[in-house]
Design an enzyme around this catalytic site. Structure first.
Site, PDB file in Angstrom:
ATOM      1  N   SER A   1      -2.627  -0.788  -8.329  1.00 26.69           N
ATOM      2  CA  SER A   1      -3.155  -0.696  -6.973  1.00 26.69           C
ATOM      3  C   SER A   1      -4.525  -0.024  -7.078  1.00 26.69           C
ATOM      4  O   SER A   1      -4.629   1.110  -7.538  1.00 26.69           O
ATOM      5  CB  SER A   1      -2.203   0.134  -6.114  1.00 26.69           C
ATOM      6  OG  SER A   1      -2.757   0.359  -4.840  1.00 26.69           O
TER       7      SER A   1
ATOM      8  N   LYS B   1      -3.741  -5.200  -6.956  1.00 28.94           N
ATOM      9  CA  LYS B   1      -3.713  -5.050  -5.497  1.00 28.94           C
ATOM     10  C   LYS B   1      -4.963  -4.276  -5.124  1.00 28.94           C
ATOM     11  O   LYS B   1      -5.305  -3.310  -5.813  1.00 28.94           O
ATOM     12  CB  LYS B   1      -2.453  -4.291  -5.106  1.00 28.94           C
ATOM     13  CG  LYS B   1      -2.465  -3.597  -3.744  1.00 28.94           C
ATOM     14  CD  LYS B   1      -1.071  -3.074  -3.392  1.00 28.94           C
ATOM     15  CE  LYS B   1      -1.110  -1.710  -2.745  1.00 28.94           C
ATOM     16  NZ  LYS B   1       0.256  -1.189  -2.460  1.00 28.94           N
TER      17      LYS B   1
ATOM     18  N   LYS C   1      -6.949  -2.142  -1.969  1.00 27.58           N
ATOM     19  CA  LYS C   1      -6.867  -1.554  -0.643  1.00 27.58           C
ATOM     20  C   LYS C   1      -7.989  -2.150   0.187  1.00 27.58           C
ATOM     21  O   LYS C   1      -9.132  -2.298  -0.306  1.00 27.58           O
ATOM     22  CB  LYS C   1      -7.049  -0.031  -0.738  1.00 27.58           C
ATOM     23  CG  LYS C   1      -5.898   0.667  -1.443  1.00 27.58           C
ATOM     24  CD  LYS C   1      -4.623   0.581  -0.628  1.00 27.58           C
ATOM     25  CE  LYS C   1      -3.527   1.456  -1.212  1.00 27.58           C
ATOM     26  NZ  LYS C   1      -2.267   1.324  -0.437  1.00 27.58           N
TER      27      LYS C   1
ATOM     28  N   ASP D   1      -3.758  -4.579   0.685  1.00 29.00           N
ATOM     29  CA  ASP D   1      -2.982  -3.594   1.456  1.00 29.00           C
ATOM     30  C   ASP D   1      -3.920  -2.845   2.403  1.00 29.00           C
ATOM     31  O   ASP D   1      -4.803  -2.114   1.961  1.00 29.00           O
ATOM     32  CB  ASP D   1      -2.313  -2.614   0.483  1.00 29.00           C
ATOM     33  CG  ASP D   1      -1.387  -1.611   1.169  1.00 29.00           C
ATOM     34  OD1 ASP D   1      -1.324  -1.607   2.412  1.00 29.00           O
ATOM     35  OD2 ASP D   1      -0.736  -0.835   0.444  1.00 29.00           O
TER      36      ASP D   1
ATOM     37  N   GLU E   1      -0.156  -6.770   2.654  1.00 27.65           N
ATOM     38  CA  GLU E   1       0.772  -5.657   2.874  1.00 27.65           C
ATOM     39  C   GLU E   1       0.374  -4.805   4.080  1.00 27.65           C
ATOM     40  O   GLU E   1      -0.756  -4.316   4.155  1.00 27.65           O
ATOM     41  CB  GLU E   1       0.776  -4.805   1.589  1.00 27.65           C
ATOM     42  CG  GLU E   1       1.709  -3.613   1.588  1.00 27.65           C
ATOM     43  CD  GLU E   1       1.681  -2.885   0.232  1.00 27.65           C
ATOM     44  OE1 GLU E   1       1.144  -3.450  -0.755  1.00 27.65           O
ATOM     45  OE2 GLU E   1       2.189  -1.755   0.178  1.00 27.65           O
TER      46      GLU E   1
ATOM     47  N   ASP F   1       5.490  -2.414   4.343  1.00 26.58           N
ATOM     48  CA  ASP F   1       5.657  -1.198   3.538  1.00 26.58           C
ATOM     49  C   ASP F   1       6.072  -0.091   4.512  1.00 26.58           C
ATOM     50  O   ASP F   1       7.279   0.144   4.742  1.00 26.58           O
ATOM     51  CB  ASP F   1       4.328  -0.894   2.812  1.00 26.58           C
ATOM     52  CG  ASP F   1       4.279   0.463   2.103  1.00 26.58           C
ATOM     53  OD1 ASP F   1       5.242   1.244   2.202  1.00 26.58           O
ATOM     54  OD2 ASP F   1       3.256   0.767   1.442  1.00 26.58           O
TER      55      ASP F   1
ATOM     56  N   LYS G   1       9.981   1.464  -1.469  1.00 29.63           N
ATOM     57  CA  LYS G   1       9.674   2.762  -2.087  1.00 29.63           C
ATOM     58  C   LYS G   1      10.841   3.655  -1.695  1.00 29.63           C
ATOM     59  O   LYS G   1      10.999   3.947  -0.502  1.00 29.63           O
ATOM     60  CB  LYS G   1       8.400   3.378  -1.494  1.00 29.63           C
ATOM     61  CG  LYS G   1       7.129   2.597  -1.747  1.00 29.63           C
ATOM     62  CD  LYS G   1       5.957   3.247  -1.016  1.00 29.63           C
ATOM     63  CE  LYS G   1       4.684   2.439  -1.211  1.00 29.63           C
ATOM     64  NZ  LYS G   1       3.570   2.958  -0.389  1.00 29.63           N
TER      65      LYS G   1
ATOM     66  N   GLY H   1       4.557   2.175  -4.854  1.00 28.40           N
ATOM     67  CA  GLY H   1       4.370   3.463  -5.520  1.00 28.40           C
ATOM     68  C   GLY H   1       3.695   4.449  -4.596  1.00 28.40           C
ATOM     69  O   GLY H   1       3.046   4.055  -3.615  1.00 28.40           O
TER      70      GLY H   1
END
Ligand code: OSB
Ligand code: MG
Length: 369
Positions: free
Chosen positions: A135, A161, A163, A188, A213, A238, A262, A290
């Site tokens: 990520s 991934k 952000k 995400d 996400e 998430d 998670k 995570g």
């Protein structure tokens, strides 16, 4: 059986580099490390909380207070026959799931160690390796992002991934996709968008992403169900999925095509596994997210990710992606096929570096029955 002793430690452990999301950043771990002792055995858990209520409502101060004042005493008073009992011990406590998870995960580790099995075995894991990616946080410009991604690909990670946030979404995604046309890529937004941004989010459909996400609010399922019908990219939740009921509601409302699990966000391995099972029955793939955990939480996550319906790569990178030095002596390293090996030793497999843990401990508290 009764838990005889609980030890809480709030640590401060710097990350190799700042991790920035749409709404906050982390320069290091402020996790609470939990140790439980019973019948001569020890279990370790982690509440991966931070300095502020940015991802969810919890912080290291709220989790500490909950554990000290309510959860710790409740656990010490309870008669426990197995780790699944902890969910009932804490049933009267609302929310505060990361605080609960620190203790619950330590009890799972304790029972696995007492029964001389691995945590993965105790949970019903079926794999010996789990597929993982990285990520990547928000960077100051696209050149820096591409350089960062290139470094992780050189390390051997096969899924990235990034952000995203308004102003840092379409162009960074396009730049990565142009440079690596076949890369497994996902985004995400950490709850920064609104349903009124649907046309904008639709632009991401052109980049053949694995998933998008949690674009909308942290506690939303309703608008995500609307958004799902408006975009082609698989929609993943998430933040919104904090319990098996929330997962069921999301599935029944058709609010997501994928679920990020998670166990810390969900407040326990038992409930995380329940979500895994009900998603599997509904044909919804799950993957393991995570919270930038230390080696203790990481080993617990790897054990859970060995269950069969974890079918997309996890956000569980090797320890050196997070820390120069971790609080365990046996960090995970990346295998050539972009996997981590599931520990085969007893418990989570994490071997705690107690001397170094002492060094990074900011505050320590012991609770006894
Ligand atoms: O939303 O998945 C998230 C880190 C902190 C808080 C929220 C998130 C993340 C990550 C990092 O994406 C995943 C990791 O542990 O590598
Ligand atoms: Mg997320």
């Amino acid at each position: 059986m009764k838990i005889e002793r609980i030890e809480l430690r709030r640590i401060s452990l710097p990350y190799v580099s700042r991790f920035e999301t749409s709404g906050w950043f982390h320069d290091g771990s402020d996790a609470i490390i939990v140790r439980v002792d019973a019948d001569g055995a020890t279990g370790w858990g982690e509440s991966p909380v931070s300095d502020g209520p940015w991802y969810n409502e919890e912080t290291y101060e709220t989790a500490w207070l909950m554990q000290k004042k309510f959860l710790g005493p409740m656990l010490l008073a309870a008669e426990i026959t197995g780790p699944e009992d902890v969910r009932n011990v804490f049933a009267r406590v609302r929310a505060n799931r990361m605080a609960r998870f620190g203790l619950e995960s330590a009890v799972w580790d304790l029972f696995a160690r007492m029964q001389n099995v691995s945590l993965a075995q105790l949970l019903g894991g079926t794999r010996d390796r789990v597929s993982v990616g990285v990520s990547v946080g928000i960077k100051k410009d696209i050149a820096t992002l591409l350089e960062t991604v290139e470094g992780y690909l050189a390390d051997g990670y096969k899924r990235i991934k990034i952000k995203i946030k308004p102003g840092w979404d379409i162009e960074p995604t396009r730049a990565i996709r142009q440079r690596w046309p076949d890369l497994l890529l996902q985004v995400d937004g950490n709850s920064i968008y609104h349903l009124s941004d649907a046309d904008h989010l639709k632009e991401l459909d052109q980049f053949d992403l694995l998933l998008n996400e949690q674009p909308l609010d942290h506690d939303d399922i309703f608008d995500h169900a609307k958004l799902k019908k408006m975009i082609k990219t698989p929609l993943c939740l998430d933040e919104s999925i904090v319990s098996p009921d929330h997962a069921r509601w999301a599935i029944e409302l058709d609010a997501c095509g994928v679920i990020n699990i998670k166990p810390s966000r969900i407040g326990g391995l038992a409930d995380a596994r329940a979500i895994h099972d009900l998603a599997q029955a509904a044909g919804i793939p799950v993957w393991h997210g995570g919270m930038l955990e230390t080696g203790i939480g990481r080993a617990i996550n790897v054990a859970l990710a060995s269950l069969p319906n974890f079918s997309l790569p996890s956000d569980i990178s090797a320890n050196d992606r997070y820390f120069h030095r971790d609080i365990v002596t046996n960090p995970f390293t990346l295998n050539e096929d972009s996997t981590l090996s599931v520990p085969v030793g007893v418990g989570s497999g994490a071997i705690v570096d107690e001397a170094f843990l002492d060094e990074v401990t900011q505050e320590r508290l012991e609770l006894r029955a």
